[in-house]
Design a protein around this motif. Sequence first.
Motif, mmCIF file in Angstrom:
data_model
loop_
_atom_site.group_PDB
_atom_site.id
_atom_site.type_symbol
_atom_site.label_atom_id
_atom_site.label_comp_id
_atom_site.label_asym_id
_atom_site.label_seq_id
_atom_site.Cartn_x
_atom_site.Cartn_y
_atom_site.Cartn_z
ATOM 1 N N TRP A 157 -0.582 4.678 2.597
ATOM 2 C CA TRP A 157 0.368 3.613 2.610
ATOM 3 C C TRP A 157 1.069 3.526 1.270
ATOM 4 O O TRP A 157 0.430 3.880 0.132
ATOM 5 C CB TRP A 157 -0.317 2.110 2.788
ATOM 6 N N SER A 158 2.299 3.587 1.420
ATOM 7 C CA SER A 158 3.206 3.586 -0.144
ATOM 8 C C SER A 158 2.865 4.999 -0.671
ATOM 9 O O SER A 158 3.309 6.165 -0.316
ATOM 10 C CB SER A 158 2.884 2.299 -0.689
ATOM 11 N N ASN B 81 5.048 2.993 5.453
ATOM 12 C CA ASN B 81 6.068 2.598 4.544
ATOM 13 C C ASN B 81 6.017 3.522 3.194
ATOM 14 O O ASN B 81 5.698 3.360 2.256
ATOM 15 C CB ASN B 81 5.932 1.240 3.942
ATOM 16 N N TRP C 59 4.910 8.093 11.509
ATOM 17 C CA TRP C 59 5.726 7.443 10.463
ATOM 18 C C TRP C 59 5.976 5.990 10.859
ATOM 19 O O TRP C 59 6.700 5.754 11.909
ATOM 20 C CB TRP C 59 7.043 7.975 10.080
ATOM 21 N N ARG D 107 6.677 1.855 10.006
ATOM 22 C CA ARG D 107 7.571 1.299 8.677
ATOM 23 C C ARG D 107 7.898 0.020 9.194
ATOM 24 O O ARG D 107 8.320 -0.388 10.367
ATOM 25 C CB ARG D 107 8.629 1.912 8.187
ATOM 26 N N ASP E 191 11.518 -3.710 4.912
ATOM 27 C CA ASP E 191 10.877 -3.156 3.517
ATOM 28 C C ASP E 191 11.881 -3.113 2.701
ATOM 29 O O ASP E 191 12.896 -2.602 2.768
ATOM 30 C CB ASP E 191 10.242 -1.912 3.842
ATOM 31 N N VAL F 34 14.394 5.947 2.950
ATOM 32 C CA VAL F 34 14.301 5.952 4.347
ATOM 33 C C VAL F 34 14.958 7.506 4.866
ATOM 34 O O VAL F 34 14.292 8.271 5.751
ATOM 35 C CB VAL F 34 14.199 4.663 5.138
ATOM 36 N N HIS G 256 7.002 -4.297 3.496
ATOM 37 C CA HIS G 256 6.227 -3.172 3.013
ATOM 38 C C HIS G 256 4.864 -3.116 3.392
ATOM 39 O O HIS G 256 4.397 -1.730 3.787
ATOM 40 C CB HIS G 256 6.292 -3.329 1.371
#
Length: 325
Positions: A84-85, A109, A240, A242, A246, A278, A305
Motif C-alpha cells: 500500500w502507498s 494506491n 493494481w 485504487r 484518492d 496515476v 487512499h
Amino acid sequence: MTTSTNVIRTRRVPTGRLTVQLAEVRDEGGLLPDRYRPVAPDLRGFGGTDPLPIDATRGLRDHVDDLAALLGALGIDRAHLVGWSMGGGVGLQYLCDHPAAVRSLTLVNPVSPYGFGGTHGVDGALNSPDGAGSGGGTANPELVARLATGDRGEGSPLSPRAVLANYYLKPPWRSGHEDAYVEAMLTTRTGDDHYPGDSVASPVWPGVAPGTRGVLNCVSPLHFRLDGLHLVDPKPPILWIRGEDDVIISDTPLFDLAHLGAIGAVPGWGGTPAQPMVAQTRHVLNRYAAGGGTVREVVVSDAGHAVHLERPEEFGAALLEVLSA
C-alpha cells in the motif's frame, strides 16, 4: 452466513539485517483459503521494527533487502506481495530485484514508479536535474512536529488524526478503529534518518531538493525510478487496485508541491506541472503487460487512499481473484 473472526498476533523476528516486527493474521472465518499465511511487517522506522537509518541513495532497496531477509528468516521462498502507498513501491522494487520470488504483486494506491514529486509526463521526466520539488524538504513541518510529540487530537488540520480522516480516507467516512490507526501513525520515527529525511536547497522552485537520508528521499525520483519493470523475467501477475477519489496518489495530488502551487497554496509557482502519478503507473504497467505480463486495474468508486479500509469487500474480492489465478 459465514462469520469472520481474525486473530492478530504481533511478534519480533530477528534477521541478519535487523529485527522486524510483524503481525500475523489467523483468519477463522474462511475469507482466505487455508494455504495462505497473512504476514504484515513494519518497515524500518515504523511500528516495532528496528529504527535503522534509511540510505535514500538506494531508493527503496533498504526496505527491499529488509523484506528479503525477513522472508528468508520465515522460510518463505516465494510470496504473494501486497503493498500500500510507499509499500507498493517496495513491492515493485522487490519484483525488479527478485522476480522469481514473487507469486503475484498487488498494488494498493501505490506510489508512482517514478517516485513522489519532482517529475512530469507519463515517463517521469525530472522537473530539474537535482530533483527539486521532491524529498524530505517537501513535508509539512507541522505534521512532522505533531507526529513527534504524539498528538492524538484533531485540533489542527495537520494533526495525524485529521490527516487520516481528511486525506487518507474519503470524508465523511470514519473508521471504527480510528484510535488504533492513529496510534500506529504515532510510531513513525521522525528526523533526518527517518521521516521525512534531510533536504538541500535548490535554485529551482520550490527551493528544496532531496537529501540522501530518510523516507521521503527514498521515494524521490532522483533515487527511485523503475524504468525497467517491463524487462523482469519471470513476470508474475500484477493487480493494481485504487480508490477513485484518492487525493494523495492522483494526477492532481494534494501532497505534491507543484499541484499546491498551481492552486495557490504554495507561493512562487511558475507553471511547474503536477506529477501525473496515476498516468505514470498506468504507463509502466502497460509496458509490463505489453512485454508479456498480466495486469489488472480495479478502480473502486467512492473510496480514497485507504481503499482496503474503506471498501474491504471490493478489495478482498479483487485480492482473492489474483491469489487464486
